[in-house]
Structure formats: structure tokens, C-alpha cells
Design an enzyme around this catalytic site. Structure first.
Site, PDB file in Angstrom:
ATOM      1  N   GLY A  16       0.646  -1.190   0.031  1.00 12.16           N
ATOM      2  CA  GLY A  16      -0.040  -0.011  -0.163  1.00 12.16           C
ATOM      3  C   GLY A  16       0.984   1.383  -0.056  1.00 12.16           C
ATOM      4  N   ASN A  18       1.475   3.200  -2.521  1.00 11.39           N
ATOM      5  CA  ASN A  18       0.538   4.436  -2.905  1.00 11.39           C
ATOM      6  C   ASN A  18      -0.469   5.015  -2.193  1.00 11.39           C
ATOM      7  OD1 ASN A  18       1.410   5.114  -6.150  1.00 11.39           O
ATOM      8  ND2 ASN A  18       1.712   2.843  -5.984  1.00 11.39           N
ATOM      9  N   MET A  94      -4.695  -6.149  -6.951  1.00 10.04           N
ATOM     10  CA  MET A  94      -4.428  -7.003  -7.974  1.00 10.04           C
ATOM     11  C   MET A  94      -5.167  -8.102  -8.155  1.00 10.04           C
ATOM     12  SD  MET A  94      -1.508  -5.640  -8.611  1.00 10.04           S
ATOM     13  CE  MET A  94      -0.523  -6.649  -9.728  1.00 10.04           C
ATOM     14  N   ILE A  96      -8.883  -8.345 -10.736  1.00 11.91           N
ATOM     15  CA  ILE A  96      -9.422  -7.705 -11.936  1.00 11.91           C
ATOM     16  C   ILE A  96     -11.144  -7.506 -11.330  1.00 11.91           C
ATOM     17  CG2 ILE A  96     -10.296  -7.747 -14.096  1.00 11.91           C
ATOM     18  CD1 ILE A  96      -7.713  -9.351 -15.014  1.00 11.91           C
ATOM     19  N   LEU A  97     -11.600  -6.313 -11.489  1.00 10.27           N
ATOM     20  CA  LEU A  97     -12.964  -6.041 -11.190  1.00 10.27           C
ATOM     21  C   LEU A  97     -13.800  -6.416 -12.352  1.00 10.27           C
ATOM     22  CD1 LEU A  97     -12.429  -2.465  -9.599  1.00 10.27           C
ATOM     23  CD2 LEU A  97     -12.992  -4.666  -8.457  1.00 10.27           C
ATOM     24  N   ASN A 111      -7.235   3.990 -11.340  1.00  3.83           N
ATOM     25  CA  ASN A 111      -6.361   3.042 -11.270  1.00  3.83           C
ATOM     26  C   ASN A 111      -4.978   3.787 -11.516  1.00  3.83           C
ATOM     27  OD1 ASN A 111      -5.203   0.455 -10.778  1.00  3.83           O
ATOM     28  ND2 ASN A 111      -5.039   0.052 -13.129  1.00  3.83           N
ATOM     29  N   HIS A 113      -1.222   2.313 -12.625  1.00  4.09           N
ATOM     30  CA  HIS A 113      -0.583   1.169 -13.484  1.00  4.09           C
ATOM     31  C   HIS A 113       0.816   1.501 -13.689  1.00  4.09           C
ATOM     32  CE1 HIS A 113      -0.394  -2.413 -16.099  1.00  4.09           C
ATOM     33  NE2 HIS A 113      -0.067  -1.662 -17.020  1.00  4.09           N
TER      34      HIS A 113
HETATM   35  C1  GAR Z   1       2.343  -0.275  -7.968  1.00  8.48           C
HETATM   36  O1  GAR Z   1       3.600  -0.288  -8.577  1.00  8.48           O
HETATM   37  C2  GAR Z   1       1.215  -0.126  -8.626  1.00  8.48           C
HETATM   38  O2  GAR Z   1       1.304   0.647  -9.863  1.00  8.48           O
HETATM   39  C3  GAR Z   1       1.099  -1.730  -9.283  1.00  8.48           C
HETATM   40  O3  GAR Z   1       1.371  -2.396  -8.133  1.00  8.48           O
HETATM   41  C4  GAR Z   1       2.110  -1.680  -7.274  1.00  8.48           C
HETATM   42  C5  GAR Z   1       1.767  -1.550  -5.946  1.00  8.48           C
HETATM   43  O4  GAR Z   1       2.366  -1.113  -4.886  1.00  8.48           O
HETATM   44  N1  GAR Z   1      -0.194  -1.935  -9.836  1.00  8.48           N
HETATM   45  C6  GAR Z   1      -0.438  -2.841 -10.854  1.00  8.48           C
HETATM   46  O5  GAR Z   1       0.330  -3.448 -11.300  1.00  8.48           O
HETATM   47  C7  GAR Z   1      -2.025  -2.907 -11.263  1.00  8.48           C
HETATM   48  N2  GAR Z   1      -1.887  -3.913 -12.534  1.00  8.48           N
HETATM   49  P1  GAR Z   1       2.075  -0.403  -3.667  1.00  8.48           P
HETATM   50  O6  GAR Z   1       1.053  -1.445  -2.878  1.00  8.48           O
HETATM   51  O7  GAR Z   1       3.172  -0.097  -2.640  1.00  8.48           O
HETATM   52  O8  GAR Z   1       1.160   0.870  -3.958  1.00  8.48           O
END
Ligand code: GAR
Length: 192
Positions: A16, A18, A94, A96-97, A111, A113
Site C-alpha cells: 500500500g 501508493n 491485484m 480484476i474487477l 487505477n 498502472h
Molecule cells: C504499484 O507499482 C502499482 O502501480 C502496481 O502495483 C504496485 C503496488 O504497490 N499496480 C499494478 O501493477 C496494477 N496492475 P503499492 O502496494 O506499494 O502501492
């Protein structure tokens, strides 16, 4: 909370980082959104503990506890409604909705990405950028639609791919930009 602050839920699956960046940004008095709820599809997501330590309601709605995807999404939907959520941020969520869930929140799900979409939807984006010999890589915040990683782009940030980069170094460089981009993109999305 002021009248104009949008009530935002963040959906996570893991650490988490982000979500933390969004929480930190939303602490600023003039930020137009407030993170009021964090939901994880995994009971042990580290981000849940952080959210609780920030006095944010944090709930695991673990896929394993439900009969199927629709039942788990129904539980998420109900929780969002109960908390008067206006906008959802997927942050490392992670799973898919379904189109059914996305339709209920049409235009209200963002989202982040880790690629410069439309390049590299899906997984292993950093490896794919390295394999392709790209000179630029980055991250994208987009509106979620029924098609995976294909909705309208809100904002992007680029990073250079440097000689000698591997997945770890590139991941770290992109993540720094993600933490700046997502708060900016969320503010843009709610101020429209
Ligand atoms: C992030 O890099 C995000 O962009 C990616 O997972 C990571 C989560 O990190 N998301 C995807 O790949 C979605 N398809 P976090 O839990 O530290 O935010």
C-alpha cells in the site's frame, strides 16, 4: 471535512505505498479529497495496519471468504455505499474487477498502472519495458473501464531507462513517480 472534499476509498492488495502517498497528500488542508476507507482483498495486507494507525477505517474483504467473485464484489460495493464513498482509487489492487462492478461505479474508479499506457497493460511491465529496449518508461493513472488497463488516461509520469537497469532499479525509479503522480491525478480527477 469541508463540503467539497470528495470521500475516497482506496483498494489495495499488499504493502500500500501508493495508498500511503494518497493519505499523506489528503492531509493537506486544501486537498480536494479525503481517504476515509481502505479495503484489501487480502487479510494480511500490510497497508491495512498503516491505515488503522492513521485512524482510517481499514477492512479486509478477502476473496477466500466468499463463494465467488460476484459475492466478494457485492460485499465491497455494500461497504463503499455504507461509507458514502464517492470515488475509488485502486492502488496495487491485484484482482480484476468485473464489468458489473465497474458499471456500478462508472467513471468513479481510478487505477495506477506501472507503465506508460497503452504500452504494457497487465503484469510484468518493468521486465517488458527492459526486454523491448525502451528508453522511456513510467506510470499512468487512468479511469477504470470494463477493459483491462484501457480506460481514459488522467495523467502520466515518465522516467528514463538507464544503462544497467534491472527490474528492481526500474521498479524503484517508477515507484517514486507513482507516489507523486497519484495524488496529483486524484486531485485533477475530483476537481473536474
Ligand atoms: C504499484 O507499482 C502499482 O502501480 C502496481 O502495483 C504496485 C503496488 O504497490 N499496480 C499494478 O501493477 C496494477 N496492475 P503499492 O502496494 O506499494 O502501492
Amino acid at each position: 471535512m469541508s463540503e467539497r472534499e470528495k470521500r475516497v476509498a482506496v483498494l489495495i492488495s499488499g504493502r500500500g505505498s501508493n495508498m500511503k502517498a494518497l493519505v499523506a497528500a489528503s492531509r493537506a488542508p486544501d486537498y480536494p479529497a479525503k481517504i476515509v476507507l481502505v479495503i484489501s482483498n487480502k487479510q494480511d495486507a500490510a497497508g491495512l495496519e498503516f491505515a488503522r494507525s492513521e485512524n482510517i477505517t481499514a477492512i479486509a474483504i478477502d476473496a477466500k471468504a466468499y463463494q465467488d467473485r460476484a459475492a466478494q464484489e457485492d460485499a465491497i460495493h455494500q461497504t463503499l455505499i455504507e461509507h458514502n464513498i464517492e470515488l475509488i482509487c485502486l492502488a496495487g489492487y491485484m484482482r480484476i474487477l468485473t464489468e458489473n462492478f465497474v458499471a456500478k461505479w462508472s467513471g468513479k474508479i481510478l487505477n495506477i498502472h506501472p507503465s506508460l499506457l497503452p504500452k504494457y497493460p497487465g503484469l510484468n511491465t518493468h521486465q517488458r519495458a527492459l526486454d523491448a529496449g525502451d528508453k522511456e518508461h513510467g506510470c499512468t493513472v487512468h479511469i477504470v473501464t470494463g477493459e483491462l488497463d484501457a480506460g481514459p488516461i488522467v495523467a502520466q509520469a515518465e522516467v528514463p531507462v538507464l544503462p544497467g537497469d534491472d527490474v528492481d532499479s526500474l521498479t524503484a525509479r517508477v515507484l517514486i513517480e507513482e507516489h507523486k503522480l497519484y495524488p496529483r491525478a486524484l486531485a485533477m480527477a475530483v476537481s473536474k
